[in-house]
Design a protein around this motif. Structure first.
Motif, PDB file in Angstrom:
ATOM      1  N   VAL A  52       0.604  -0.782  -0.418  1.00  0.00           N
ATOM      2  CA  VAL A  52       0.381  -0.201  -0.300  1.00  0.00           C
ATOM      3  C   VAL A  52       0.227   1.138   0.041  1.00  0.00           C
ATOM      4  O   VAL A  52       0.656   2.046  -1.129  1.00  0.00           O
ATOM      5  N   GLY A  53       2.026   1.211   0.761  1.00  0.00           N
ATOM      6  CA  GLY A  53       2.608   1.979   0.946  1.00  0.00           C
ATOM      7  C   GLY A  53       3.626   2.758  -0.777  1.00  0.00           C
ATOM      8  O   GLY A  53       3.713   3.861  -1.338  1.00  0.00           O
ATOM      9  N   TRP A  54       3.616   1.843  -0.936  1.00  0.00           N
ATOM     10  CA  TRP A  54       4.589   1.528  -2.106  1.00  0.00           C
ATOM     11  C   TRP A  54       3.413   1.949  -3.113  1.00  0.00           C
ATOM     12  O   TRP A  54       4.214   3.028  -3.608  1.00  0.00           O
ATOM     13  N   TRP A  55       2.267   1.863  -4.099  1.00  0.00           N
ATOM     14  CA  TRP A  55       2.122   2.454  -4.657  1.00  0.00           C
ATOM     15  C   TRP A  55       1.221   4.031  -4.719  1.00  0.00           C
ATOM     16  O   TRP A  55       0.976   4.612  -5.066  1.00  0.00           O
ATOM     17  N   ASN A  56       1.154   4.348  -3.546  1.00  0.00           N
ATOM     18  CA  ASN A  56       1.208   5.036  -2.849  1.00  0.00           C
ATOM     19  C   ASN A  56       1.939   6.389  -3.236  1.00  0.00           C
ATOM     20  O   ASN A  56       1.801   8.031  -3.788  1.00  0.00           O
ATOM     21  N   MET A  57       3.199   6.256  -2.662  1.00  0.00           N
ATOM     22  CA  MET A  57       3.899   6.716  -3.119  1.00  0.00           C
ATOM     23  C   MET A  57       4.400   6.883  -4.921  1.00  0.00           C
ATOM     24  O   MET A  57       4.709   8.049  -5.458  1.00  0.00           O
ATOM     25  N   SER A  99       9.438  17.310  -5.801  1.00  0.00           N
ATOM     26  CA  SER A  99       9.337  16.367  -7.021  1.00  0.00           C
ATOM     27  C   SER A  99      10.066  15.457  -7.403  1.00  0.00           C
ATOM     28  O   SER A  99      10.333  14.541  -7.703  1.00  0.00           O
ATOM     29  N   GLY A 100      11.337  16.351  -6.423  1.00  0.00           N
ATOM     30  CA  GLY A 100      12.282  15.089  -7.308  1.00  0.00           C
ATOM     31  C   GLY A 100      13.104  14.397  -6.139  1.00  0.00           C
ATOM     32  O   GLY A 100      13.429  13.187  -6.136  1.00  0.00           O
ATOM     33  N   ILE A 101      12.813  15.120  -4.831  1.00  0.00           N
ATOM     34  CA  ILE A 101      12.566  14.170  -3.435  1.00  0.00           C
ATOM     35  C   ILE A 101      11.725  13.381  -3.804  1.00  0.00           C
ATOM     36  O   ILE A 101      12.606  11.433  -3.378  1.00  0.00           O
ATOM     37  N   ILE A 102      10.982  13.200  -4.065  1.00  0.00           N
ATOM     38  CA  ILE A 102       9.602  12.699  -3.897  1.00  0.00           C
ATOM     39  C   ILE A 102       9.667  11.202  -4.765  1.00  0.00           C
ATOM     40  O   ILE A 102      10.372   9.860  -5.002  1.00  0.00           O
ATOM     41  N   ALA A 103      10.915  11.713  -5.741  1.00  0.00           N
ATOM     42  CA  ALA A 103      10.927  10.534  -7.305  1.00  0.00           C
ATOM     43  C   ALA A 103      11.905  10.500  -6.856  1.00  0.00           C
ATOM     44  O   ALA A 103      11.629   8.680  -6.875  1.00  0.00           O
ATOM     45  N   ALA A 104      12.932  10.747  -5.829  1.00  0.00           N
ATOM     46  CA  ALA A 104      14.162   9.646  -5.435  1.00  0.00           C
ATOM     47  C   ALA A 104      13.627   8.573  -4.543  1.00  0.00           C
ATOM     48  O   ALA A 104      14.150   7.505  -4.568  1.00  0.00           O
ATOM     49  N   ILE A 105      12.791   9.496  -3.623  1.00  0.00           N
ATOM     50  CA  ILE A 105      12.586   8.388  -2.764  1.00  0.00           C
ATOM     51  C   ILE A 105      11.503   7.060  -2.563  1.00  0.00           C
ATOM     52  O   ILE A 105      12.012   6.328  -2.811  1.00  0.00           O
ATOM     53  N   THR A 106      11.013   7.644  -4.360  1.00  0.00           N
ATOM     54  CA  THR A 106      10.298   5.701  -5.015  1.00  0.00           C
ATOM     55  C   THR A 106      11.038   5.511  -5.525  1.00  0.00           C
ATOM     56  O   THR A 106      10.851   4.291  -5.326  1.00  0.00           O
TER      57      THR A 106
END
Length: 165
Positions: A52-57, A99-106
């Protein structure tokens, strides 16, 4: 139809209301819910919550780019007055950074998921906590732009058109 697209309404927008906050609230909810699911899954051993966490990210990563694009467009139409400019600039810079941070964490999360979907390192949870704090600060800045400085509200748009700077 073209006159609707090219003319600006009383919110100084070519469409009925701001779209950026609508999209960005999905991003906020997905990032926070992802972190919540990961923490609960980590401490309870319910590893299905990691999915669930993965798909939300994953969805948050796509949605944040849509939010940033609309935010940039709507910020350009806002005609911010001098007091609001520094907050808007910080909000803009942090939005692009997020946007970059979220993309990197994902991307990091994707690697973790492909190696072992049943485990999540504590370092990832620490990054999730840091991301949650940054998102919280970004929310504060966005709220300040609307509720303190009134960007895209009718009275402020009218005042700016009447010559307030």
């Amino acid at each position: 139809m073209f006159e609707y697209i090219t003319s600006l309404n009383d919110h100084n927008l070519p469409y009925p209301d701001t779209i950026h906050p609508i999209v960005v609230h999905f991003v906020i909810a997905m990032v926070l819910f992802s972190f919540f699911c990961d923490v609960v899954g980590y401490f309870t051993g319910k590893t299905h919550l990691f999915e669930v966490g993965w798909w939300n990210m994953f969805v948050a990563t796509i949605a944040i780019f849509v939010a940033v694009i609309f935010g940039q467009f709507e910020a350009g139409l806002a005609q911010p007055y001098d007091l609001a400019k520094s907050v808007l600039n910080m909000h803009t810079l942090l939005g692009w950074s997020l946007s970059g941070i979220i993309a990197a964490i994902t991307a990091w999360r994707y690697v973790i998921r492909t190696r072992n979907p049943q485990k999540l390192p504590i370092y990832y949870l620490a990054a999730g906590l840091l991301l949650t704090l940054i998102v919280g600060f970004q929310v504060y800045l966005g709220d300040e732009l609307v509720w303190v400085y009134g960007l895209h509200t009718v009275p402020v748009v009218e005042a700016v058109k009447d010559g307030m700077s």
